[in-house]
Motif scaffolding. Structure first.
Motif, PDB file in Angstrom:
ATOM      1  N   MET A 199       0.917  -1.175   0.046  1.00  0.00           N
ATOM      2  CA  MET A 199      -0.032  -0.031  -0.175  1.00  0.00           C
ATOM      3  C   MET A 199       0.740   1.213   0.021  1.00  0.00           C
ATOM      4  N   LYS A 200       1.923   1.227   0.852  1.00  0.00           N
ATOM      5  CA  LYS A 200       2.817   2.451   0.740  1.00  0.00           C
ATOM      6  C   LYS A 200       3.424   2.634  -0.521  1.00  0.00           C
ATOM      7  N   SER A 201       3.811   1.506  -1.214  1.00  0.00           N
ATOM      8  CA  SER A 201       4.573   1.555  -2.661  1.00  0.00           C
ATOM      9  C   SER A 201       3.500   2.160  -3.718  1.00  0.00           C
ATOM     10  N   CYS A 202       2.067   1.777  -3.430  1.00  0.00           N
ATOM     11  CA  CYS A 202       1.213   2.283  -4.355  1.00  0.00           C
ATOM     12  C   CYS A 202       0.976   3.797  -4.126  1.00  0.00           C
ATOM     13  N   HIS A 203       0.810   4.347  -3.004  1.00  0.00           N
ATOM     14  CA  HIS A 203       0.763   5.531  -2.699  1.00  0.00           C
ATOM     15  C   HIS A 203       2.029   6.655  -3.156  1.00  0.00           C
ATOM     16  N   LYS A 204       3.160   5.804  -3.040  1.00  0.00           N
ATOM     17  CA  LYS A 204       4.239   6.593  -3.658  1.00  0.00           C
ATOM     18  C   LYS A 204       4.212   6.826  -5.282  1.00  0.00           C
ATOM     19  N   LEU A 205       3.634   5.730  -5.799  1.00  0.00           N
ATOM     20  CA  LEU A 205       3.844   5.918  -7.286  1.00  0.00           C
ATOM     21  C   LEU A 205       2.716   6.982  -7.542  1.00  0.00           C
ATOM     22  N   LEU A 206       1.691   7.061  -6.881  1.00  0.00           N
ATOM     23  CA  LEU A 206       0.662   8.608  -7.225  1.00  0.00           C
ATOM     24  C   LEU A 206       1.206   9.709  -6.968  1.00  0.00           C
ATOM     25  N   SER A 207       2.418   9.675  -6.314  1.00  0.00           N
ATOM     26  CA  SER A 207       3.060  11.209  -6.188  1.00  0.00           C
ATOM     27  C   SER A 207       3.831  11.598  -7.653  1.00  0.00           C
ATOM     28  N   LYS A 225      -2.398   6.171 -13.362  1.00  0.00           N
ATOM     29  CA  LYS A 225      -2.847   6.766 -11.895  1.00  0.00           C
ATOM     30  C   LYS A 225      -4.278   6.068 -11.750  1.00  0.00           C
ATOM     31  N   LYS A 226      -5.028   6.126 -12.832  1.00  0.00           N
ATOM     32  CA  LYS A 226      -6.448   5.135 -12.440  1.00  0.00           C
ATOM     33  C   LYS A 226      -6.303   3.914 -12.215  1.00  0.00           C
ATOM     34  N   ARG A 227      -5.400   3.087 -12.649  1.00  0.00           N
ATOM     35  CA  ARG A 227      -5.129   1.634 -12.132  1.00  0.00           C
ATOM     36  C   ARG A 227      -4.694   1.589 -10.728  1.00  0.00           C
ATOM     37  N   THR A 228      -3.568   2.592 -10.372  1.00  0.00           N
ATOM     38  CA  THR A 228      -2.959   2.361  -9.120  1.00  0.00           C
ATOM     39  C   THR A 228      -4.064   2.837  -7.909  1.00  0.00           C
ATOM     40  N   GLU A 229      -4.906   3.899  -8.229  1.00  0.00           N
ATOM     41  CA  GLU A 229      -5.936   4.271  -7.538  1.00  0.00           C
ATOM     42  C   GLU A 229      -7.097   2.860  -7.300  1.00  0.00           C
ATOM     43  N   TRP A 230      -7.296   2.539  -8.119  1.00  0.00           N
ATOM     44  CA  TRP A 230      -8.080   1.091  -8.392  1.00  0.00           C
ATOM     45  C   TRP A 230      -7.469   0.133  -7.435  1.00  0.00           C
ATOM     46  N   LEU A 231      -6.421  -0.238  -7.656  1.00  0.00           N
ATOM     47  CA  LEU A 231      -5.672  -1.119  -6.814  1.00  0.00           C
ATOM     48  C   LEU A 231      -5.781  -0.819  -5.117  1.00  0.00           C
ATOM     49  N   ILE A 232      -5.659   0.447  -4.931  1.00  0.00           N
ATOM     50  CA  ILE A 232      -5.561   0.818  -3.518  1.00  0.00           C
ATOM     51  C   ILE A 232      -7.136   0.658  -3.129  1.00  0.00           C
ATOM     52  N   ASN A 233      -8.064   0.982  -3.806  1.00  0.00           N
ATOM     53  CA  ASN A 233      -9.424   0.898  -3.352  1.00  0.00           C
ATOM     54  C   ASN A 233     -10.077  -0.435  -3.275  1.00  0.00           C
ATOM     55  N   HIS A 234      -9.393  -1.397  -4.294  1.00  0.00           N
ATOM     56  CA  HIS A 234      -9.435  -2.897  -4.278  1.00  0.00           C
ATOM     57  C   HIS A 234      -9.218  -3.494  -2.954  1.00  0.00           C
ATOM     58  N   ARG A 235      -7.910  -2.962  -2.510  1.00  0.00           N
ATOM     59  CA  ARG A 235      -7.396  -3.670  -1.271  1.00  0.00           C
ATOM     60  C   ARG A 235      -8.299  -3.015   0.112  1.00  0.00           C
ATOM     61  N   MET A 236      -8.532  -1.948  -0.157  1.00  0.00           N
ATOM     62  CA  MET A 236      -9.280  -1.411   1.076  1.00  0.00           C
ATOM     63  C   MET A 236     -10.778  -1.997   1.120  1.00  0.00           C
ATOM     64  N   SER A 237     -11.276  -2.409  -0.217  1.00  0.00           N
ATOM     65  CA  SER A 237     -12.548  -2.955  -0.124  1.00  0.00           C
ATOM     66  C   SER A 237     -12.240  -4.644   0.185  1.00  0.00           C
TER      67      SER A 237
END
Length: 307
Positions: A199-207, A225-237
């Motif tokens: 999750m930290k790595s995903c947020h890093k790539l969004l920067s 950006k869209k794919r990275t955000e999807w992965l973060i939301n997928h994991r949170m879900s």
């Protein structure tokens, strides 16, 4: 877990130009974990950087070597991480070409104490398998820049899918290995993988404003950006699904996977359970769930009682 993209159907061994200065060769190792196979990238016009040489495969080795045009030579070999579908061919290719292998470190570098304890208990990761003897000649880390005559790669540490996972920037493109792919959500399988790190790595790539991701398997990711955000939301879900399931009583990772991954084929439930285990470890580290000892894959987890 997977979203098979029928438009991506290259032939193993075929050299494809993706953009000026960048070519891709597909390794002949299709599987539920690798899609059609591992993507090996050749970067440069004279001094060639090979990114993720792939598994032990004489045909794939020959495909890489015969892809070289007159005046070209392999000068650098980069490995995003040391699962057996990405790194084993690096040593043989290095021996033939004298090019050094660049990577974060061995297969156990970067692991947390929790993951090290699981290794000591005999736990192994998902179906991809670990290249246990992998050792690069050049250890690289966040912020390093490595150059050929007409290319430069920057190093980003992106652990999560694997503890020694790196991504490599090339101008506004990023080689993401197995961290972010277009055809599937990335596998996070302890002790190889660590969901908190992922999750930290995903947020890093969004920067950063990336134009395109070139993954280890499947098609390029044209909306990073869209794919990275999807992965973060997928994991949170997925985390919320696990917590909801645990509110009805204690469970182990496999039984939770059966309750949550209701449309997953039975032969992939083991991988799904590994993903659930990764979430449970992260939730435990954050103090949201607790478990009996010893801590492991058979352990019953429950939502921690708030005092």
């Amino acid at each position: 877990m997977t979203d098979m993209k029928p438009q991506f159907a290259p032939l193993a061994g075929q050299v494809e130009e993706l953009e000026p200065g960048l070519r891709r060769i597909l390794a002949p190792n299709p599987s539920p974990m690798t899609f059609w196979g591992t993507n090996t990238y050749l970067l440069g016009s004279r001094e060639i950087a090979v990114i993720d040489p792939g598994p032990h495969s004489t045909p794939h080795l020959n495909s890489i070597l015969t892809a070289l045009l007159p005046g070209q030579r392999i000068t650098h070999i980069f490995v995003t991480h040391s699962h057996i579908d990405h790194s084993p061919l690096a040593s043989q290719l290095s021996g033939i070409t004298q090019a050094e292998v660049y990577a974060f470190g061995s297969s156990y570098d970067g692991q947390s104490q929790t993951m090290r304890s699981l290794v000591k208990q005999g736990y192994s990761g998902g179906g991809e398998g670990v290249d246990s003897t992998f050792s690069p000649q050049r250890r690289i880390t966040e912020g390093d820049l490595i150059s050929g005559d007409d290319w430069q790669l920057g190093v980003l540490e992106t652990p999560g899918h694997f503890s020694n996972h790196l991504s490599f920037s090339w101008k506004d493109a990023l080689f993401t290995g197995d961290h972010i792919m277009d055809w599937a959500s990335s596998m996070v399988s302890p002790p190889d993988g660590d969901l908190g790190d992922f999750m930290k790595s995903c947020h890093k790539l969004l920067s950063s404003n990336w134009r395109i991701f070139y993954p280890g398997h499947g098609n390029p990711v044209h909306e990073p950006k869209k794919r990275t955000e999807w992965l973060i939301n997928h994991r949170m879900s997925r985390e919320m699904q696990i917590l909801d399931a645990l509110r009805s009583g204690s469970e182990n990772p496999y039984n939770l996977a059966k309750k949550i991954y209701t449309e997953t084929p039975k032969n992939l439930l083991g991988a799904a359970a590994q993903n659930v285990f990764a979430h449970l470890i992260d939730l435990r580290e954050r103090g949201i769930v607790e478990c009996d000892q010893p801590f492991g894959f058979e352990t019953l987890f429950k939502v921690k009682t708030q005092k």
